[in-house]
Enzyme design. Structure first.
Site, short mmCIF file in Angstrom:
data_model
loop_
_atom_site.label_atom_id
_atom_site.label_comp_id
_atom_site.label_asym_id
_atom_site.label_seq_id
_atom_site.Cartn_x
_atom_site.Cartn_y
_atom_site.Cartn_z
N LYS A 41 0.84 -1.20 0.00
CA LYS A 41 0.00 0.00 0.00
C LYS A 41 0.88 1.26 0.00
O LYS A 41 2.09 1.18 0.20
CB LYS A 41 -0.91 0.00 1.22
CG LYS A 41 -1.63 -1.29 1.49
CD LYS A 41 -2.85 -1.51 0.63
CE LYS A 41 -3.57 -2.77 1.08
NZ LYS A 41 -4.66 -3.20 0.26
C1 LIG Z 1 -5.44 -4.27 0.92
C2 LIG Z 1 -6.92 -4.23 0.87
C3 LIG Z 1 -7.72 -4.57 1.97
C4 LIG Z 1 -7.21 -5.02 3.32
O1 LIG Z 1 -6.06 -5.66 3.32
P1 LIG Z 1 -5.27 -6.20 4.58
O2 LIG Z 1 -4.23 -7.01 3.93
O3 LIG Z 1 -6.21 -6.97 5.41
O4 LIG Z 1 -4.72 -5.03 5.33
C5 LIG Z 1 -9.08 -4.44 1.85
N1 LIG Z 1 -9.66 -4.01 0.72
C6 LIG Z 1 -8.93 -3.67 -0.35
C7 LIG Z 1 -9.64 -3.16 -1.55
C8 LIG Z 1 -7.54 -3.78 -0.32
O5 LIG Z 1 -6.82 -3.46 -1.41
#
Ligand SMILES: *Cc1c(COP(=O)(O)O)cnc(C)c1O
Length: 384
Positions: free
Chosen positions: A183
């Site tokens: 992210k």
């Molecule tokens: C990354 C992501 C999440 C949550 O990810 P975690 O790995 O649990 O932190 C949820 N929704 C979307 C659209 C994502 O890209």
């Protein structure tokens, strides 16, 4: 041969290392000052009253749904074109995801179809800024208001993104960020719930920590009193320290990512085989990933061959995202089949994510694009 160009890479400097070491030396490894600082930084940046740090974006969405009282028998309208973690929490609380097909240009759920998917059982709209694109967030908020439903914003891909003057995370009753290493900012694993609903924030704080009551300001938490069935969805202090350092660098990150995106736009803008991302006017995208689409007419197999070719040349590329409704357990549980959400499916067949991270060099972008062009040529030869 050049070294591999990965799909994504976190930006970790001495400041992050120092912050984590500071935690380790302090001896306070969970529920400490960094969590609070991280929460304050995110709340201020998004422009909401409360932020609740947690162990992942998925955990954050799970708690947001629970906090809103959503459970068995309830429906939540969402997008079929996303990472699976945007829809799974709906199932985790026992509710049913109802998908609304996407708009092909922005790749976010089509607002008209979102509204059409609302039934008497609908209890929330769960909107996603897919690949950080904030398109329609204002529309979803208006639809939610019209139907007196809460809008849950899965802004896990949208830290630092905005539409008009509003930061992503501030459009819904509640928003949830994720901080996995791919992210825009990372804590290793981690997430953050943002809301201006004080009661909802309090419930989420309790859910995150074994259902303990939230202490009044200045009071100690009653550690062995549990008011509700809670989880351990806490964020540890090492991760929170990473989060504090990364949040302070967010503007630097956005600048760097916009520079990389611009290089891709310049380099790929002239290719008729490639469709580049479309952003709404007056928006900022901090670019979770850089996803391009092959022109209409390309088949999934050709896209997959191009990805395989890129990888053979050590270029990280990936098929972001396969449709959620066609994942094996969604087909089994909810009886979805190909053709149910045709736009999401044809878009999903032709998208590919290219390497994207803060310090990606012009030279590497050039290598990625030259390799992509080579694969496109080979694809065409194969077809004629
Ligand atoms: C990354 C992501 C999440 C949550 O990810 P975690 O790995 O649990 O932190 C949820 N929704 C979307 C659209 C994502 O890209």
């Amino acid at each position: 041969m050049s070294a591999e160009i990965p799909l994504s890479k976190p930006d970790i400097t001495q400041a992050e290392i120092d912050a984590v070491v500071d935690v380790l030396r302090s001896g306070r490894l969970s529920i400490g000052p960094y969590q609070e600082r991280f929460e304050k930084l995110v709340a201020a940046r998004v422009g909401v009253d409360h932020a609740v740090a947690c162990s992942s974006g998925t955990a954050g969405l799970h708690m947001a749904l629970m906090g809103l009282g959503i459970g068995p028998g309830d429906e939540v309208v969402t997008t079929p074109f996303s990472f699976i973690a945007s829809a799974n929490p709906i199932l985790m609380v026992g509710a049913t995801p109802v998908f609304a097909d996407i708009c092909p240009k922005t790749m976010n759920a089509d607002p008209v179809k979102v509204e059409a998917a609302i039934t008497p059982r609908t209890r929330a709209i769960l909107a996603v800024e897919t690949f950080g694109n904030p398109a329609y967030m204002d529309h979803y908020a208006a639809i939610a208001a019209r139907h007196e439903l809460p809008l849950i914003e899965d802004c896990c891909e949208a830290m630092g993104c905005s539409l008009g003057r509003r930061a992503c995370g501030s459009f819904g009753r509640v928003g949830v960020f994720g901080f996995y290493p791919n992210k825009q900012i990372t804590t290793g694993e981690g997430g953050m719930i943002v809301t201006s609903d004080a009661r909802l924030a309090e419930i989420c704080r309790s859910l995150r920590s074994q259902g303990r009551p939230t202490p009044a300001p200045g009071q100690e938490v009653n550690w062995l009193q549990h008011e509700r069935l809670g989880y351990n969805f806490r964020l540890d202090e090492m991760s929170a320290a990473l989060g504090v350092t990364q949040m302070k660098r967010l503007d630097e990150f956005i600048q760097k990512r916009q520079r990389v995106a611009e290089m891709y736009f310049n380099r790929l803008g002239g290719l008729s085989e490639i469709v580049l991302p479309t952003l709404p006017p007056e928006s900022v995208n901090s670019w979770f990933v850089f996803v391009v689409r092959l022109a209409a007419g390309y088949r999934r197999e050709e896209r997959d061959a191009i990805i395989a070719g890129l990888r053979r040349h050590e270029v990280g590329a990936r098929d972001y995202f396969p449709c959620i409704h066609l994942q094996p357990f969604y087909r089994r549980m909810l009886e979805f089949k190909p053709g149910d959400f045709p736009i999401a499916e044809t878009v999903s067949d032709r998208t590919l994510a290219l390497p994207f991270y803060n310090d990606l060099t012009a030279r590497d972008v050039d290598f990625v694009c030259r390799t992509l062009e080579l694969m496109l040529k080979r694809g065409n030869l194969g077809r004629s």
